[in-house]
Design an enzyme around this catalytic site. Structure first.
Site, short mmCIF file in Angstrom:
data_model
loop_
_atom_site.label_atom_id
_atom_site.label_comp_id
_atom_site.label_asym_id
_atom_site.label_seq_id
_atom_site.Cartn_x
_atom_site.Cartn_y
_atom_site.Cartn_z
CB CYS A 2 -5.81 -0.53 17.20
SG CYS A 2 -5.86 -1.82 15.95
NE ARG A 27 -3.34 4.78 18.22
CZ ARG A 27 -2.07 5.13 18.34
NH1 ARG A 27 -1.74 6.41 18.41
NH2 ARG A 27 -1.13 4.24 18.38
CD1 TRP A 74 -6.22 0.91 9.50
CD2 TRP A 74 -4.58 -0.54 9.92
NE1 TRP A 74 -5.52 0.73 8.35
CE2 TRP A 74 -4.50 -0.16 8.56
CE3 TRP A 74 -3.64 -1.46 10.40
CZ2 TRP A 74 -3.53 -0.64 7.70
CZ3 TRP A 74 -2.67 -1.95 9.54
CH2 TRP A 74 -2.62 -1.53 8.20
CG ASN A 98 -1.89 0.06 18.96
OD1 ASN A 98 -1.83 -0.30 17.78
ND2 ASN A 98 -1.24 1.10 19.43
N GLY A 99 -1.37 -3.29 17.98
CA GLY A 99 -0.09 -3.90 17.61
C GLY A 99 -0.30 -5.26 16.96
CD GLU A 480 2.23 14.56 0.36
OE1 GLU A 480 2.69 13.40 0.44
OE2 GLU A 480 1.32 14.98 1.08
CE LYS A 484 -1.86 13.77 1.22
NZ LYS A 484 -0.95 13.82 2.31
CD GLU A 487 -2.85 9.96 1.80
OE1 GLU A 487 -2.52 9.03 2.55
OE2 GLU A 487 -2.29 11.07 1.85
CG HIS A 503 14.21 7.20 -19.09
ND1 HIS A 503 15.04 6.89 -20.14
CD2 HIS A 503 14.63 8.39 -18.60
CE1 HIS A 503 15.94 7.86 -20.27
NE2 HIS A 503 15.71 8.79 -19.35
CE LYS A 603 -2.84 12.86 11.09
NZ LYS A 603 -2.42 12.90 9.69
#
Ligand code: G6P
Length: 608
Positions: A2, A27, A74, A98-99, A480, A484, A487, A503, A603
């Site tokens: 947030c 955020r 968020w 925020n939190g 990665e 990418k 997301e 395996h 982010k």
């Protein structure tokens, strides 16, 4: 996460609050809201969804107050509805947060028993009621906040606005960042300096446990012990950065294309090009020869940068490297060598789990080196030494240029440690530095494959699942690549060590499964070819990211090759990031996804 903002000025603040929120949208962007005082009365506008919905609401029902607070959310507790959007308010006080307030349930029960009525599903609403309760008992706003804060457990940055108090904003910080900005007859609160950059470059960062009382001309800080304190005024560099997309459709595209430049800039900061050696732009506050072990911790994309660095550090500096995602590291009570070095890797420098990992390591006597993009961040401030990545602000939620700059810094660090420990000769260092210097050019060359990569997107967009394979440093890059793709396109993707395929994941392979193989022409290339054969034998569709040699020697039917320039393999992960990122980007764009602000993500993750 947030983002929070507060402004106290001599002119209407709603538009400025929205402008600051736009810079904080990275955020979180589930919902947004603001509150101002209209003739002394707390008045709110809130909207579910992106900030533009709030802007539309404000167009229809403008606010004119000269003091206000704003929020972009968020969601943690409660769905992203208008009702759960901040600010949360009672008749007397409005708050943005925020939190996470971890003890909100017990506080809510206690306050409900005292007659308070809750209307949202959020943890934040208890903060408004707690302060309200103190106000009702006759306390002033400052006294009420001072009484309420010690009752909150968890992590928070808060901004308060009070009914009838035209000259007073209060901010508080514990475990989530908050900056104070100084203007002319105006004062600001913001989750970061970037949010405040259009208004001021004079900033103070609050310390954990601080709370601050603002009027139009000054800030009075109180620390966790209740002592009046001062916090240094700093000049923020944030205003130097333009936050726009240039000629690109998305921030992500812009940031992908910036990489040759920002990697070059980062290299120039860490290398002595004329001497062909690494020259760290800081003194190490420890003797590398005495270090017995390195621990790396990070989250998300930064974690994969750390994983690649493990290969380099172990090889060049002959030091054992342990690496773990920060959310696990922080709780597993890892034993740490007294002579250990902890490296944290973070774009934002604020990620809650990574920060907690840093603090754990500090308590356990480690030297702390942070590889961060935001040099004013909490991690930077709590580290013994900062190794900055010079990527500039990264706005796209999916990390691209920060990742390759992290890799660049970590590569230089690995070489520097090798030299300092005597495990790398000056000749080898020279060769490695030559290879590093070549990278921006190779990345620019790789960028020329964009049209070919884009042409693969329509077919790949039909896939339900995609596998990425790689060996050596290409293995973390495969992880990665898969991250990418998931997301931003929401296609399920997994990265695997190519040798691990047999395996388990090989059971997934059929004609519908694209398998992307990241295979620079290196010492394990032949091994990777064997794994490609195994995929081909089961009808999997192979897409190779490799050079001419790799294509020639792969000797299997490929559905496509993303042709890379030939390069020395050691740092190939940095250049091979380009096609990996472009591929995810074009698939997501073809599918019409919001690549800069993918659903459910944010982010900067300042909650656990
Ligand atoms: C979030 C972002 C990722 C990022 C991770 C770590 O999940 O969406 O892109 O890699 O946080 O962030 P940091 O700022 O610590 O690098």
């Amino acid at each position: 996460m947030c983002g929070i903002v507060g402004i106290i000025a001599n002119e209407p603040v709603a538009e400025k609050i929205v402008e600051a929120l736009r810079r904080l949208e990275y955020r979180g962007y589930d919902s947004a809201g603001l509150a101002t005082l209209e003739q002394g009365h707390l008045t709110r506008r809130r909207a579910a969804g992106k900030l533009k919905n709030l802007e539309e609401k404000l167009r229809q029902e403008p606010l004119h107050g000269t003091i206000g607070i704003g929020h972009t959310r968020w969601a943690t507790h409660g769905r992203p509805t208008e009702n759960n959007a901040h600010p949360h308010a009672t008749k007397r006080v409005a708050v943005v947060h925020n939190g996470i307030i971890e003890n909100f349930r017990e506080l809510r029960e206690e306050l409900t028993a005292q007659g308070h009525v809750f209307v949202s599903e959020t943890d934040t609403e208890v903060v408004a009621h707690l302060v309200d309760h103190e106000l009702q008992s006759g306390k002033s706003p400052s006294e009420a906040v001072a009484a309420a804060l010690p009752r909150l457990r968890g992590a928070f940055a808060l901004a308060f606005l009070f009914e009838g108090a035209e000259g007073l904003l209060i901010g508080a910080r514990l475990g989530a960042p908050l900056a104070v900005g100084y203007g002319t007859d105006a004062m600001y609160l913001g989750s970061d300096a970037l949010a405040l950059a259009p208004f001021t470059d004079r900033i103070s960062y609050m310390e954990d446990g601080d709370w601050v009382v603002l009027d139009r001309n000054s800030a009075h800080f109180t620390n966790a012990k209740g002592q009046s304190v001062t916090r240094p005024h700093l000049r923020s560099q944030a205003s130097a950065f333009l936050i726009d997309k240039g000629n690109h459709r998305h921030f992500m595209a812009k940031e992908i294309h910036e990489q040759p430049e920002v990697v070059g800039r980062t290299l120039a900061h860490y290398l002595d090009m004329s001497q062909g050696c690494v020259r760290l732009p800081f003194d190490l506050p420890f003797d590398p020869a005495q270090i017995s072990r390195i621990t790396i911790t990070a989250c998300g994309t930064a974690f994969f940068a750390g994983l690649i660095a493990k290969y380099w550090i172990e090889r060049f500096a002959r030091l054992p490297v342990e690496i773990d995602v920060a959310s696990e590291f922080r709780y597993r009570e890892a034993p740490m060598d007294p002579q250990g070095l902890m490296i944290v890797v973070s774009q934002s420098g604020e990620t809650a789990d990574t920060l907690a990992g840093l603090r754990y390591a500090k308590q356990n006597g480690q030297n702390i080196l942070s590889v961060v993009n935001v040099t004013t961040s909490t991690m930077a401030r709590e580290s013994d030494v900062i190794a900055p990545t010079l990527a500039g602000p990264e706005i796209g939620v999916a990390s691209t240029k920060a990742f390759t700059c992290q890799l660049t810094v970590l590569a230089c660090l690995a070489v520097a440690l090798g030299r300092a420990r005597g495990t790398l000769s000056p000749e080898v260092e020279k060769t490695l530095v030559t290879e590093l210097i070549a990278l921006p050019g190779l990345m620019a060359e790789a960028m020329k494959r964009e049209a070919a990569i884009e042409s693969l997107a329509p077919a790949l967009a039909k896939a339900k699942d995609v596998l990425y394979l790689g060996r050596g440093t290409s293995y973390p890059l495969a992880l990665e690549g898969a991250l990418k793709l998931k997301e931003i396109s929401y296609i399920h993707a997994e990265g695997y060590a190519a040798g691990e395929l047999k395996h388990g994941p090989i059971a997934l392979i059929d004609e519908a499964m694209p398998v992307i193989v990241i295979a620079p022409f290196d010492h394990v290339f032949e091994k990777t070819v064997s794994n490609m054969q195994e995929v081909a034998a089961r009808g999997g569709k192979l897409i190779l990211i490799g050079d001419d040699n790799a294509e020639r020697d792969s000797a299997v039917a490929l559905q496509a090759t993303i042709k890379m320039p030939t390069m020395a393999p050691t740092f190939s992960a940095i250049a091979y990031s380009i096609p990996v990122q472009l591929l995810a980007y074009h698939i997501a764009v073809f599918m019409g996804k919001d690549v800069d602000q993918p659903r459910n993500l944010a982010k900067s993750v300042t909650v656990e």
